[in-house]
Design an enzyme around this catalytic site. Structure first.
Site, PDB file in Angstrom:
ATOM      1  N   GLU A   1       0.877  -1.158   0.009  1.00 17.74           N
ATOM      2  CA  GLU A   1       0.089  -0.063   0.057  1.00 17.74           C
ATOM      3  C   GLU A   1       0.904   1.317   0.155  1.00 17.74           C
ATOM      4  OE1 GLU A   1      -3.144   0.643  -0.224  1.00 17.74           O
ATOM      5  OE2 GLU A   1      -4.220  -1.073   0.229  1.00 17.74           O
TER       6      GLU A   1
ATOM      7  N   HIS B   1      -3.551  -2.779  -8.565  1.00 22.77           N
ATOM      8  CA  HIS B   1      -4.703  -3.618  -8.027  1.00 22.77           C
ATOM      9  C   HIS B   1      -5.865  -3.452  -8.973  1.00 22.77           C
ATOM     10  CE1 HIS B   1      -7.764  -3.603  -4.208  1.00 22.77           C
ATOM     11  NE2 HIS B   1      -7.935  -4.513  -4.901  1.00 22.77           N
TER      12      HIS B   1
ATOM     13  N   ASP C   1      -7.056   1.732  -8.149  1.00 18.97           N
ATOM     14  CA  ASP C   1      -5.684   1.914  -7.949  1.00 18.97           C
ATOM     15  C   ASP C   1      -4.529   0.879  -8.514  1.00 18.97           C
ATOM     16  OD1 ASP C   1      -7.004  -0.007  -6.059  1.00 18.97           O
ATOM     17  OD2 ASP C   1      -5.072   0.219  -4.931  1.00 18.97           O
TER      18      ASP C   1
END
Length: 485
Positions: free
Chosen positions: A307, A349, A359
């Site tokens: 992330e 993603h 994303d």
């Protein structure tokens, strides 16, 4: 803009009475009415909210910048349920949006969607934390004394993460802030030396300095474990081969994302193996690589998720430090598991089969990232170096894989600058173009065969809309008239 005008009248005319945390009503004398919408509505909103709730204006701006880069994201919530520039949260884990409504008397719907209301709500919540800590009028004038209140504003799942959050805000105060809002307005905070009073947080673990080598798989990472309900204990790669690395954008802040992973149990269990910070590339591991983080649906078994702090629609989060730190992490993971360093195995993603996410989004520079992962040559020139001292990037657009065109602005002299920076065929002269057009004036263009970049093209445009763009290879970008602040 119409919403802002309505709210200005609402606040100034006391159609909905506001109540300070002292319990005294705020009347029209406290918030003067305006006959027209202010020229700088967001700046005015911060000044008004800071005065109404006796909160330092620069701290309030910096807090909002740390949360959202002063981007309201069109009223859409963050991954953790936060709304607006001040990230007022409405979720099972936190109810600062509803608390702001109670403190200000403003409707929840207005606090979600209107910048001025959202900023007023954020100031009220921050002041409530200060009151709970017993900060009197004298103490409130010392910006360093607000540190525990800032930590409380974070809604963090642990004191460690609350400290991480507050440290980030105070580091930004030290460095200064310059943000461009979605409306093109520039908001600044002058850099200053601040000595924060950590209060009860002085004895809390400083995650910025702590590395738990026995707990992490990547030695440069901190360790802040996710809640057990947010991942599945496994025995990879013995149980499942790891052959994918999935790149995510968190739709939230660094500390907020880690805190969200630590919150549980909940219906939408979520985690990733690593989180990367925007400002300096700091990395925290939240799930061991042997275990399955819940980040990529059916690909959880075969992948490791990374992330990145930020939001997909705001390119300012994707800093050089973040790209380099993340690429080094990806390179290390790929080397340890024999994962090919290519775009078939290092994916976004949005590229995972069955994914309903977007994303890392259109602002993620895959060419640059993969060059860092593979060690391929990179352009030695940055947009800031090309345009000169005082210029900062305010927007960019990828020209396929060949180049990126950048728009920069100099707050000192009001000049814009455009340059097209090549990503491929470096050192070889190829057709490249950069242009800048100030509204009402003739377009300025630099075009030719260049080895590294086209431009710089500069023009004065204080308070004036500009059109900008460029071309490299067969790909062209032409902006509308924008950035009018």
């Amino acid at each position: 803009m119409a919403r802002l005008r309505r709210l200005a009248v609402l606040l100034a005319g006391s159609l909905i009475p506001l109540v300070c945390l002292s319990g005294q009503p705020v009347g029209a004398s406290a918030v003067p009415a305006a006959s027209a919408a202010p020229a700088s509505p967001v700046a005015e909103a911060f000044t008004r909210a800071a005065a109404t709730h006796d909160v330092p204006r620069d701290l309030l701006v910096t807090l909002g910048y740390a949360e959202t880069r002063l981007d309201n994201h069109g009223g859409a919530p963050s991954a953790s349920g936060g709304y607006g520039m001040m990230h007022l949260v409405s979720s099972p884990a936190a109810r600062t949006l509803e608390r702001a409504a109670k403190l200000t008397g403003l409707p929840v719907a207005t606090l979600r969607s209107d910048d001025s209301a959202n900023i007023m709500g954020g100031a009220a919540v921050l002041r409530a934390h200060a009151d709970a800590l017993g900060l009197d009028a004298t103490a409130r004038k010392d910006i360093g004394r607000w540190y525990p209140a800032v930590a409380g504003y974070s809604n963090a799942s642990s004191p460690t993460l609350a400290r991480l959050y507050a440290d980030a805000v105070y580091e930004l105060l030290t460095d200064g802030v310059r943000a461009v809002t979605p409306g093109g307005e520039t908001i600044t905070v002058t850099a200053r030396a601040v000595r924060p009073d950590l209060g009860a947080y002085a004895g809390v673990e400083d995650l910025n300095r702590t590395f738990a080598a026995a707990a992490v798989d990547y030695p440069q990472a901190h360790w802040a474990p996710a809640h057990p309900s947010n991942y599945a204990v496994s025995n990879r790669p013995s149980s499942d081969r790891i052959d994918r690395i999935v790149i995510h954008v968190a739709q939230g802040s660094y500390a907020g994302t880690i805190s969200w992973f630590q919150t549980g149990p909940r219906s939408n269990a979520t985690s990733a193996h690593y989180v990367v910070r925007s400002s300096d590339g700091d990395i925290t591991q939240t799930v061991r690589e042997k275990d399955r983080a819940f980040h990529a649906g059916n690909d959880n078994r075969r992948s490791i998720g990374i992330e990145h702090e930020g939001f997909v629609n705001n390119a300012s989060w994707f800093t050089d430090s973040m790209y380099r730190a993340s690429a080094a992490l990806t390179r290390d993971i790929a080397g340890r598991y024999g994962i090919p360093k290519d775009r078939a195995h290092i994916v976004g993603h949005s590229e995972v089969p069955g994914a309903d996410h977007t994303d890392p989004g259109p602002h993620w520079d895959w060419t640059r990232y993969m060059q860092l992962v593979t060690g391929s040559p990179t352009n030695p020139y940055t947009p800031q170096e090309i345009c000169g001292s005082g210029y900062d990037v305010v927007d960019s657009a990828a020209l396929g894989t060949a180049a990126t065109v950048y728009l920069l602005y100099n707050t000192t002299n009001g000049n814009n600058c455009v340059t097209t920076v090549k990503r491929t065929s470096l050192g070889t002269a190829t057709a490249t173009t950069a242009y800048l057009e100030v509204h009402g004036k003739t377009r300025i263009t630099d075009t030719g065969n260049f080895a590294y970049y086209a431009g710089p093209v500069r023009a004065a445009a204080p308070g004036t809309c500009v059109k900008w763009g460029g071309k490299a290879g067969s790909t062209t970008y032409d902006s509308p008239f924008e950035h009018c602040g």
